[in-house]
Each structure stands twice: as structure tokens, then as C-alpha cells.
Design a protein around this motif. Structure first.
Motif, PDB file in Angstrom:
ATOM      1  N   GLY A  53     -26.153 -70.499  36.335  1.00  0.00           N
ATOM      2  CA  GLY A  53     -25.462 -71.704  36.769  1.00  0.00           C
ATOM      3  C   GLY A  53     -26.473 -72.773  37.139  1.00  0.00           C
ATOM      4  O   GLY A  53     -27.571 -72.477  37.614  1.00  0.00           O
ATOM      5  N   PHE A  54     -26.116 -74.024  36.915  1.00  0.00           N
ATOM      6  CA  PHE A  54     -26.999 -75.133  37.264  1.00  0.00           C
ATOM      7  C   PHE A  54     -26.278 -76.147  38.163  1.00  0.00           C
ATOM      8  O   PHE A  54     -26.667 -77.311  38.228  1.00  0.00           O
ATOM      9  N   GLN A  55     -25.224 -75.693  38.853  1.00  0.00           N
ATOM     10  CA  GLN A  55     -24.447 -76.623  39.663  1.00  0.00           C
ATOM     11  C   GLN A  55     -25.155 -77.008  40.960  1.00  0.00           C
ATOM     12  O   GLN A  55     -24.894 -78.068  41.517  1.00  0.00           O
ATOM     13  N   ASP A  61     -30.341 -74.872  44.360  1.00  0.00           N
ATOM     14  CA  ASP A  61     -30.828 -73.508  44.546  1.00  0.00           C
ATOM     15  C   ASP A  61     -30.805 -72.735  43.224  1.00  0.00           C
ATOM     16  O   ASP A  61     -31.739 -71.975  42.915  1.00  0.00           O
ATOM     17  N   GLU A  62     -29.727 -72.914  42.449  1.00  0.00           N
ATOM     18  CA  GLU A  62     -29.631 -72.223  41.161  1.00  0.00           C
ATOM     19  C   GLU A  62     -30.718 -72.707  40.205  1.00  0.00           C
ATOM     20  O   GLU A  62     -31.337 -71.916  39.490  1.00  0.00           O
ATOM     21  N   VAL A  63     -30.942 -74.009  40.169  1.00  0.00           N
ATOM     22  CA  VAL A  63     -31.968 -74.576  39.294  1.00  0.00           C
ATOM     23  C   VAL A  63     -33.345 -74.048  39.668  1.00  0.00           C
ATOM     24  O   VAL A  63     -34.146 -73.653  38.809  1.00  0.00           O
ATOM     25  N   GLN A  64     -33.624 -74.008  40.952  1.00  0.00           N
ATOM     26  CA  GLN A  64     -34.941 -73.556  41.396  1.00  0.00           C
ATOM     27  C   GLN A  64     -35.144 -72.059  41.175  1.00  0.00           C
ATOM     28  O   GLN A  64     -36.257 -71.595  40.922  1.00  0.00           O
ATOM     29  N   ARG A  65     -34.066 -71.290  41.273  1.00  0.00           N
ATOM     30  CA  ARG A  65     -34.183 -69.864  40.944  1.00  0.00           C
ATOM     31  C   ARG A  65     -34.624 -69.700  39.494  1.00  0.00           C
ATOM     32  O   ARG A  65     -35.512 -68.896  39.189  1.00  0.00           O
ATOM     33  N   TYR A  66     -34.016 -70.464  38.630  1.00  0.00           N
ATOM     34  CA  TYR A  66     -34.387 -70.409  37.221  1.00  0.00           C
ATOM     35  C   TYR A  66     -35.842 -70.833  37.032  1.00  0.00           C
ATOM     36  O   TYR A  66     -36.586 -70.199  36.276  1.00  0.00           O
ATOM     37  N   HIS A  67     -36.251 -71.893  37.728  1.00  0.00           N
ATOM     38  CA  HIS A  67     -37.629 -72.385  37.639  1.00  0.00           C
ATOM     39  C   HIS A  67     -38.611 -71.276  38.052  1.00  0.00           C
ATOM     40  O   HIS A  67     -39.603 -71.003  37.360  1.00  0.00           O
ATOM     41  N   ARG A  68     -38.349 -70.628  39.170  1.00  0.00           N
ATOM     42  CA  ARG A  68     -39.238 -69.566  39.655  1.00  0.00           C
ATOM     43  C   ARG A  68     -39.271 -68.383  38.676  1.00  0.00           C
ATOM     44  O   ARG A  68     -40.317 -67.771  38.450  1.00  0.00           O
ATOM     45  N   PHE A  69     -38.117 -68.081  38.116  1.00  0.00           N
ATOM     46  CA  PHE A  69     -38.052 -66.976  37.154  1.00  0.00           C
ATOM     47  C   PHE A  69     -38.916 -67.272  35.927  1.00  0.00           C
ATOM     48  O   PHE A  69     -39.671 -66.398  35.463  1.00  0.00           O
ATOM     49  N   LYS A 109     -27.229 -78.698  30.165  1.00  0.00           N
ATOM     50  CA  LYS A 109     -25.901 -78.906  29.567  1.00  0.00           C
ATOM     51  C   LYS A 109     -24.793 -78.433  30.504  1.00  0.00           C
ATOM     52  O   LYS A 109     -24.796 -77.287  30.948  1.00  0.00           O
ATOM     53  N   PRO A 110     -23.815 -79.304  30.790  1.00  0.00           N
ATOM     54  CA  PRO A 110     -22.644 -78.846  31.546  1.00  0.00           C
ATOM     55  C   PRO A 110     -21.664 -78.135  30.614  1.00  0.00           C
ATOM     56  O   PRO A 110     -21.539 -78.494  29.445  1.00  0.00           O
ATOM     57  N   LEU A 111     -20.984 -77.129  31.114  1.00  0.00           N
ATOM     58  CA  LEU A 111     -19.999 -76.403  30.314  1.00  0.00           C
ATOM     59  C   LEU A 111     -18.684 -76.337  31.093  1.00  0.00           C
ATOM     60  O   LEU A 111     -18.411 -75.366  31.793  1.00  0.00           O
TER      61      LEU A 111
END
Length: 951
Positions: free
Chosen positions: A443-445, A448-456, A529-531
Motif C-alpha cells: 500500500g502507498f496510502q 509509513d507504508e512508502v517508507q517501509r517499501y523504501h527501507r525494504f 500508481k493509485p488503484l
């Protein structure tokens, strides 16, 4: 409103590009400009480019105005390589020329040819493209080249490309197969070639870096530019051509490419080898690679991926109950003879005899089974993506490890996904090359979700590069997701050479900026991209684009993917923007959808976008329910009125002639605001009335034995219930058609010649399968008519003891869907099905030498009758022509009358392919109207051909 530079581009492009191919409205730039990745950028201008000359002029114009451009083929790329917020140069369907060379050993293709089309052309020579990406059926060869596609073997585009025709930013064209072109290019582009030679010398003069470059390409690697070309070629033109492979449109445009093909081995066997855990699967594949096992492919599929594809056709039953954590290798062996194949199977099994399998190994050499296995493998990404939580995006990355470290890397990658709470993450891929794909929902809403992806992603980079010196991108291309990490993988000096390559080709930095080379360390978490949720029918869609090639409206308005993209955007909009978007969607999304469902046949999760459109039609037509109910209750009267209307039109045609009739009806249609239906000389005459005789009805309560004389197995004359569709009851042959008997008359004649007693159901005139109602979203009335028809057939067939023959494919499919839901015993046959199964062996057929055209209807395809249809045609003719690139004809029941441009677009290439044929055949009367109009030959039911050949 376009800014001044873009307005200038638009105005100058108008001088040589028709306005309908210069697109600036938000609706179409969004729909046409979105790709399969999880990024979104919307072009300011999208140009539909028809040929190389246009591409050259557009590239020069963009260079003069210093406006960024991006090239677009099928848009199946997964890392955002084919999107832009500037100018998109999108290929039309015209880039389809291909030539098979040297008995199939080579093939020259324009960049818009699909991989599946190339393989179809090579198949008669028992050859195929070496490239095997999962998207090969939908991806263009140009797109595969600029991403250096590979797939389920160790061969990639770089290795198999023999020559190419390319265009540089300044419009210079180079054909590397043409000595004259090479010489001219050497003179006009001397500084560029000299720069490449200098870079090659720099690399050769650094033994440590040269060794590192060579080593990194011992496994798959598409991260950054292909530096190996500077080491492997002496001629700078060859260096240049190979640098374009995998360059993702950042160095130039590939307009044509020639590949060496590979032989198709005649014998194969495949198996899912299921191990208890992922490490043992890794150990097995490492042995296969290092010990040179006789396997052509070994695809790893972990536990969660196996669960995601359980619904797909062809998945063996033994995968249903595997233990948690089990991992499969889909292994294939090939050979010249069955004996050779089974010998190789024995060698493979011996190599893993000491590794415990969760399921005993079971190889199959049946083509229908192993082909299904590989279709399952191709569908993993969309299938896994479909299981994601609503509102999340399915992310996919692919990495490669040295094969010696594969088992450890697999375990570590699995642990890494769990560490970052990607509990739904799956791992699969081309394990024989150490190449793994991993998918997880994100999720990118929230930030926190965006940063989790960044760290991953940082952690993935550290593991792949820091611990194993692997490839961050093995075959999906660098794209936007890995561009910030290119320097991390290659180091400063190698990255510096890449920067210089980019400067030499594109000093302005306008060719697909930020893809491959970027200064933005957070590019991979921008423009996500929003879905939006739309409907349970399509929310599983990940916008992969596999469906697009099947859609009849793809070149007119929207493809299924684009319908979903636009609908998702509409759900997000409010106010005037939503109203404007909705108005455009009414025509482009709803009115021009044929609803054929062919999209579902190639969608790995079987999404039928037509179902969404029918639901939207239902919502739009809700105020007309009363009218629909009246029509359902008075269907016989409406059918009679339609037959009368065709009769009046035919009389007018006879009196006025085709030219005047066409002018009059065209004028009437225009004056009426398109309320008057489209007319052409192929419009049917009125069908004759049905016979008045009906069978003596026998109570359905009588026993089966009492009715045994009505079955096909009876020694007495067998009976068949004949259900003429409402189309064949109202529409006769076109005026001027060679055969003027109605379909009902010819069908009865054929069935009686074959020894059947034909029964017409009582009450037939009032009945219909319900398709006309369903297509308009009138679901209650559709079900009512189907139920009434099935009740009528149940009585006429003595509760299913007598087979039922219907003369129109779409009607059969519609009724079979109802039969399946009700678990009915009725035996309903489509024309091809009945003729193939019961008539071919009993009727002597005399082949005709003249070439004939065949159109397999979308419903026949969906019912799996394509092969039987072709078999019947080949029994009747020495030359059967099945036109390329034509799927659904787009007539779609009544769309050919109300929205004729859909039919015209779907069949735009038909006439050139079948013009030499004497006649054409299909299994739907309405389809045959449009096919006749747009081919220049008469199309009638396949029944006519069988009747002629058996007379």
C-alpha cells in the motif's frame, strides 16, 4: 492547456500527423499512457505513430524543442520504462511487417510485431524465438529488445539479435545489416563512434573493471547499460547496436530487428518437482546447473505462488495438498525422440534421488498437459497480483545470484520479506540462471507504508549486491524502480562510463529521462500508481495488458485494460472533472465494448471486462426496465417486426440499387442522430417463416426406455431437436449472396441427409436465449428468456434424451452457461460441435479446391471449439485461410447496426487477407454481416459449406 513549448510541438506535428492521432485530453492520455508497472505519469501529448518516417520527424522535432519523449509499444513493462509526463510516441498497429528468412533460422521483424506473432510465423519451420518472457504473447519485439528480454532459458535478446534498424535522436537511421548504411553512418556519426571507441579503450585499460564486467554478465543482468558490448565487439557500430539492447528507450529507437531463432524439439516432458522447502529446491537447481543436467528449463515456484495459481486450468491435482513451505521446480526436458526424452528424465531423477520430495516425481509427455503447466507458469504474476488486498499494488522485482549461492540467497530473500512484514510475498523465477522474481502487495496510502517499501528496497540492494554481488535487475530492465541503485551495483567508475554513454547518444537528456540514469535517490517512491476499487469483477486486475491483443475495440477506443484504468480514475474524480470523464467513458468505455469476453481467455485470472461493462449498462438502463420487460413478454411480435423490417429494407435495396440505398440510409442515419441503423449491401433479407409442423409432445414423465428410439444410439432413425436462433429466424441471406436458401432450410436439409429426424420445439417463435437482453444489462429479462427457452427444450428433448442442435454459437454459449448453473441434463450442441462429433464420420465430404476464409467466433473460441472448427473446414477445402490479428469481429449482436465503426475497426485488415478467397464461413449470422461487408466476399454459416461438400 498545453504550455508554450508543447503547444508548439503540437502545432508543428499537425503538419504531418492527422489530428485524430495527436491526443491531449486527460481521458485518453491517461488510458493510453499507463503501463503494467506500479508507477503513473500522464503524458501531455500522446502521438500515435504509424511509420518510421513519422517517428524520425517527431524525434527531430522534440530535439529541436528540447522536450522529453518516451517510446511505447504494448506497455507490458513492469518497472515504469514506458510512461512519461511529457510526450509519448506510441506505436499504432501498423508496425507488423515480418519476414521469415533461411527456412526459419532467422526472422526480420518490425518493432510492433508481438512475440506470439513471430512464433506463429516460425512454427511451420519448427523454429521459435529464443526469448521466452512470460509476456511474450502480448509484448512487442521492440519492447523486448529495449528491455533485453530473456525468460525461461539462458538466451536473451543481446545474444540472439543479428542486426537492427535504429533511429537516433537527431533522426539518423542505421541499418546494421546494410554495408551502405554502415558506411554512411560511420561518416555522419563519427564523433559518436569515436566516443564509444574511447570508452571501450578506457574499459580495456582497466583489467579489474573489465574482469568485473565480464563476471557480472555470467548471470543475467539488465541493470544499467550493457557495458559488455564495449568488451565483446571491436567495431563501434556493433558496440552501438548492442548498447541499444536493454537501453529502455534512453539511447534511441529500434524500428526493426532480426533475430536468430532456435529449433523446437519435437518431444518434451515436464514435471512439477515438489521439494519440502525452498533450500532443497535451490540445492536441486544448483546441481542441475553445475552438473549440466539435460534440462531445458527449471522454473522455481514457491508455496504461496503455487497456492495463487490453484484455480488455473491445467494445474495438476497433486499440487492441491502439498505441505506448507513446499517449493516446486517446473522442469522440462526435450529431445528428438520419446526414448531420448525419457532417458533424460531418468538422469534428472537420479540427480536428486537423495533429496526428499513432498510429492513423487511425475513427468508428462502429453502436449496438452505440459503446455498447460507452462501457461500456469506464465500467469503467476497476474494470479498472485490478483490475491492482493484491495487498494494495494502488486510489486514485482527480479534479481539474479551466482548459482553457487542460490540456495542461501533464496532463504535469505524469503527471510527478508518476512522481516519487513510482506507475509504474502512469493518467490519464483528462472532458477537455472539464478534469476528470481519476488512479488508482494504494497500500500502507498500513508507515508509509513512508502517508507517501509523504501527501507525494504535498500535492504534488497545490500543483500543482492553487498553479500552476493548479484544483479539487482536480471531481465525486467532497470526502470524507475532500480535507477537510483545502478551506481550502487556497478560502482563509480562503471557508472561514470554509463553517464558518458548517455551523454554521447542524448546530450540534451530528453530520451526517457530518469529511466536507467537518474540523480533522484527517491525516484522509486515517486509517482506511485493509485488503484481505486471499482467492482469485484475487475478489482483483481493489475493492468498487465495481456488482454489487449484480443480486444476488437483496441484500435478504436479502449482495450479491456484501458477500460479498467479509466474506470478506476473516474471513481477518484469529483465535480466537473468526473462529469467530463464520465461523458467520454460512456462512448469509449461502454458503447464501444463488444462484450465478447475474449479478454478473459488470455487473462491469467480470467477477468471478463465485458461483465463490468454489462453491469454499467444495467445501471445506465435501469429506467428502461419496463420496456425491456415488455420486449421479453412480446418477443415473438418483435421478431416478426424485425423480419418485416429486413424485408422492407431488401425491397428498397432491390428498387434503389446498392449505391442509392447506401446514400439514402447514410443520410437518414446522420439526420436521426444515428438512431437509424447502419445499412450495407450485406444487410440480410428477411428469413422465410418457420415450418408450421411441430412434434407431437410426449410427456416428460415417460421412462428412458420408452423413449430409447429418440436417442442417438437407437437403431431407428435418430432424432435431433433443432433450435434456430432468433437471428436465423429473422435474417435470411444477403441479396446477391450465392446461396439464397435460409440457414434454417440448409440446416434441416443437412441434418436429414445425415439421417436425422428434425424436431422443432413447440412455442419456438416466442423464445430467445436472452443474449440481446444480457448484452444491454437487462439481467432479469435475460434470465427469464433463457429459462423459458430451456423449459421448452426440456420438453421437446424428453428431458435431455434427444440432443439439441442450435445453429448460432453465441446462443449456445449463453444457454450452456445457464445449463451449467442449473446442472441440467440437456445435451446442447453448437453447429461445429455437432457436425464434428456426429456428421463428419457419416457424411462423405468432397473437398473443394478453392480457398475459403474462416472466422472463428469469440463464443466458439471461448467454448474451446477452434480446433474442431478448423478440422471441419479442412475436411471441406484444400486451403483454409484464418486471418491474422483478427479476434472478435466487433459486430457484437447489434453493434454492427448501432456502432458500425467498432465492426469496421476490428476488421480493418480483413479484406487484404481474404480477398483471394471464394467465400467465407462462420457460425453467427450477425457476425457474417460485418464479415461480408468488410471482406468483399460472402460469409455464411459453415453449415452451407458442409452442405455443399456433402451434396
Amino acid at each position: 492547456m498545453l504550455s508554450a513549448p508543447y503547444q508548439q510541438f503540437y502545432q508543428q506535428a499537425q503538419a504531418f500527423i492527422p489530428e485524430e492521432r495527436l491526443i491531449t485530453d486527460r481521458f485518453r492520455t491517461l488510458a493510453y499512457g499507463t503501463d503494467a508497472s506500479f508507477y503513473r505519469l500522464v503524458p501531455q501529448i500522446l502521438v500515435q505513430v504509424q511509420n518510421e518516417e513519422e517517428m524520425i520527424t517527431l524525434m527531430r522535432l522534440a530535439s529541436e524543442l528540447e522536450l522529453p519523449i518516451c517510446f511505447r509499444g504494448s506497455g507490458t513493462s513492469l518497472s515504469g520504462q514506458s510512461i512519461t509526463d511529457s510526450i509519448m510516441l506510441a506505436l499504432t498497429s501498423d508496425w507488423k511487417s515480418l519476414t521469415v528468412l533461411d527456412e526459419g533460422e532467422r526472422i526480420r521483424m518490425q518493432c510492433g510485431v508481438l512475440g506470439s506473432e513471430a512464433n506463429k510465423a516460425l512454427a511451420p519451420h519448427q523454429r521459435m524465438l529464443a526469448l521466452m518472457p512470460a509476456s511474450i504473447d502480448a509484448a512487442t519485439v521492440g519492447g523486448m529488445a529495449i528491455n533485453n528480454a530473456a525468460g525461461m532459458n539462458s538466451l536473451d535478446t543481446y545474444t540472439m539479435m543479428e542486426s537492427m534498424r535504429l533511429v537516433l535522436l537527431d533522426g539518423t537511421v542505421l541499418d546494421t545489416a546494410d554495408p551502405v548504411s554502415r558506411k554512411a553512418f560511420s561518416q555522419s556519426q563519427a564523433p559518436l563512434l569515436a566516443g564509444l571507441e574511447q570508452l571501450a579503450e578506457q574499459l580495456h585499460n582497466n583489467p579489474a573493471l573489465s574482469e568485473r564486467v565480464a563476471r557480472k554478465y555470467q548471470i543475467k543482468n539488465t541493470t544499467g547499460y550493457g557495458l559488455r558490448s564495449l568488451l565483446e565487439y571491436d567495431d563501434p557500430i556493433d558496440m552501438l547496436a548492442h548498447l541499444l539492447i536493454g537501453s529502455e528507450g534512453t539511447l534511441g529507437f529500434i524500428s526493426e530487428i532480426t533475430h536468430r531463432s532456435i529449433a523446437i524439439e519435437p518431444c518434451k516432458a515436464s514435471a512439477f518437482l515438489v521439494f519440502n522447502d525452498i533450500r532443497n529446491a535451490g540445492v536441486a537447481v544448483t546441481r542441475f546447473k553445475l552438473d549440466e543436467a539435460p534440462v531445458s528449463a527449471a522454473e522455481m515456484i514457491d508455496y504461496y505462488a503455487l497456492k495463487a495459481v490453484q484455480h488455473m486450468d491445467g494445474v495438476p491435482a497433486y499440487l492441491a495438498d502439498i505441505p506448507a513451505g513446499a517449493t516446486a521446480l517446473l522442469v522440462q526436458v526435450e529431445g528428438a525422440t520419446p526414448e531420448q526424452v525419457w532417458q533424460k528424465v531418468a538422469e534428472v531423477e537420479a540427480m536428486i534421488a537423495d533429496l526428499e520430495l513432498a510429492v513423487p516425481a511425475h513427468f508428462t509427455d502429453r502436449p496438452e498437459e505440459y503446455s498447460a503447466y507452462w501457461q500456469v507458469r506464465k500467469g503467476i504474476f497476474p494470479a498472485v497480483g490478483a490475491t492482493r488486498a484491495p487498494g494495494t499494488t502488486a510489486l514485482i522485482e527480479d534479481v539474479a545470484f551466482p548459482i553457487e549461492s542460490l540456495a542461501d540467497a533464496l532463504v535469505e530473500l524469503q527471510q527478508l520479506m518476512q522481516e519487513f512484514n510482506y507475509d504474502d510475498g512469493v518467490i519464483y523465477g528462472h532458477a537455472l540462471d539464478g534469476n528470481l522474481h519476488f512479488i508482494f502487495s504494497q500500500g502507498f496510502q500513508t507515508e509509513d507504508e512508502v517508507q517501509r517499501y523504501h527501507r525494504f528496497m535498500d535492504a534488497v540492494c545490500n543483500m543482492v549486491v553487498g553479500r552476493y554481488d548479484g544483479s539487482l535487475k536480471a531481465e525486467h530492465g532497470t526502470g524507475r524502480n532500480m535507477a537510483p541503485y545502478v551506481r550502487s551495483e556497478w560502482g563509480d567508475e562503471a557508472y561514470g562510463i554509463m553517464l558518458e554513454i548517455k551523454r554521447l547518444f542524448d546530450p540534451q537528456g530528453i530520451l526517457n529521462p530518469d529511466v536507467m540514469i537518474t540523480n533522484d535517490p527517491e525516484l522509486h517512491i515517486r509517482n506511485l500508481k493509485p488503484l481505486a476499487q471499482v467492482s469485484d469483477i475487475v478489482d483483481q486486475c493489475i493492468e498487465c495488458g495481456f488482454c489487449e491483443r484480443m480486444c476488437p475495440s483496441k484500435n478504436l477506443t479502449l482495450s479491456p485494460r484501458q477500460r479498467i484504468i479509466a474506470r478506476r480514475e473516474l471513481m477518484r474524480l469529483e465535480g466537473k472533472d468526473a462529469d467530463q470523464f464520465s461523458d467520454q467513458y460512456d462512448y469509449m468505455g461502454i458503447d464501444t465494448c463488444a462484450g465478447c469476453g475474449l479478454c478473459s481467455t488470455v487473462c491469467p485470472v480470467q477477468i471478463n471486462t465485458g461483465d463490468l461493462i454489462r453491469q454499467l449498462r444495467h445501471d445506465r438502463n435501469i429506467n428502461h426496465t419496463g420496456m425491456a420487460q415488455w420486449a421479453a413478454d412480446h418477443f415473438g411480435s418483435l421478431a416478426a417486426a424485425a423480419r418485416t423490417a429486413f424485408g422492407i429494407a431488401d425491397t428498397s435495396h432491390r428498387l434503389l440499387g446498392s449505391k442509392t440505398m447506401k446514400a439514402v440510409t447514410r443520410g437518414a442515419r446522420k439526420l436521426s442522430g444515428n438512431r437509424v441503423g447502419h445499412w450495407s449491401p450485406s444487410t440480410p433479407t428477411a428469413a422465410p417463416a418457420l415450418p408450421t409442423k411441430t412434434p407431437e409432445l410426449i410427456a416428460s414423465t415417460q421412462s428412458s426406455s420408452a423413449q430409447s428410439d429418440n436417442t442417438l444410439s437407437s437403431k431407428k432413425k435418430p432424432k435431433v431437436v433443432y433450435l434456430p436462433s432468433c437471428a436465423s429466424r429473422t435474417m435470411g441471406p444477403a441479396r446477391g449472396a450465392e446461396y439464397q436458401q435460409s440457414l434454417q432450410q440448409v440446416t434441416e436439409q443437412l441434418l436429414e441427409r445425415a439421417g436425422f429426424e428434425v424436431i422443432y420445439p413447440a412455442g419456438l417463435k416466442e423464445q430467445c436465449c436472452g443474449m440481446p437482453f444480457k448484452s444491454k444489462g437487462m439481467f432479469d429479462q435475460a434470465e427469464q428468456k433463457a429459462d423459458e427457452t430451456l423449459a421448452m427444450l426440456k420438453q421437446a428433448s424428453y428431458n435431455g434424451e434427444i440432443p439439441i442442435y442450435c445453429d448460432t454459437s453465441p446462443c449456445v454459449m449463453r444457454l450452456k452457461e445457464e445449463l451449467a448453473e442449473k446442472n441440467s441434463p440437456l445435451k446442447l450442441f453448437e453447429p461445429v460441435e455437432f457436425i464434428h462429433d456426429f456428421l463428419l464420420e457419416t457424411l462423405p465430404l468432397k473437398k473443394q479446391p478453392e480457398p475459403v476464409a474462416l472466422h472463428i467466433t469469440c463464443s466458439a473460441r471461448r467454448m474451446g471449439l477452434a480446433d474442431k472448427t478448423l478440422a471441419i473446414m479442412q475436411a471441406c477445402s484444400d486451403e483454409v485461410v484464418v486471418p491474422e490479428q483478427i479476434t472478435c469481429c466487433g459486430f457484437a449482436g447489434d453493434k454492427g447496426f448501432t456502432t458500425p465503426e467498432l465492426n469496421a475497426s476490428a476488421l480493418s485488415t480483413l479484406a487484404t487477407q481474404v480477398g483471394h478467397c471464394e467465400s467465407g464461413y462462420s457460425t453467427s449470422r450477425t457476425c457474417e454481416i460485418g464479415l461480408s461487408e468488410h471482406s468483399g466476399i460472402d460469409y455464411q454459416s459453415i453449415v452451407y459449406l458442409v452442405d455443399q461438400c456433402s451434396a
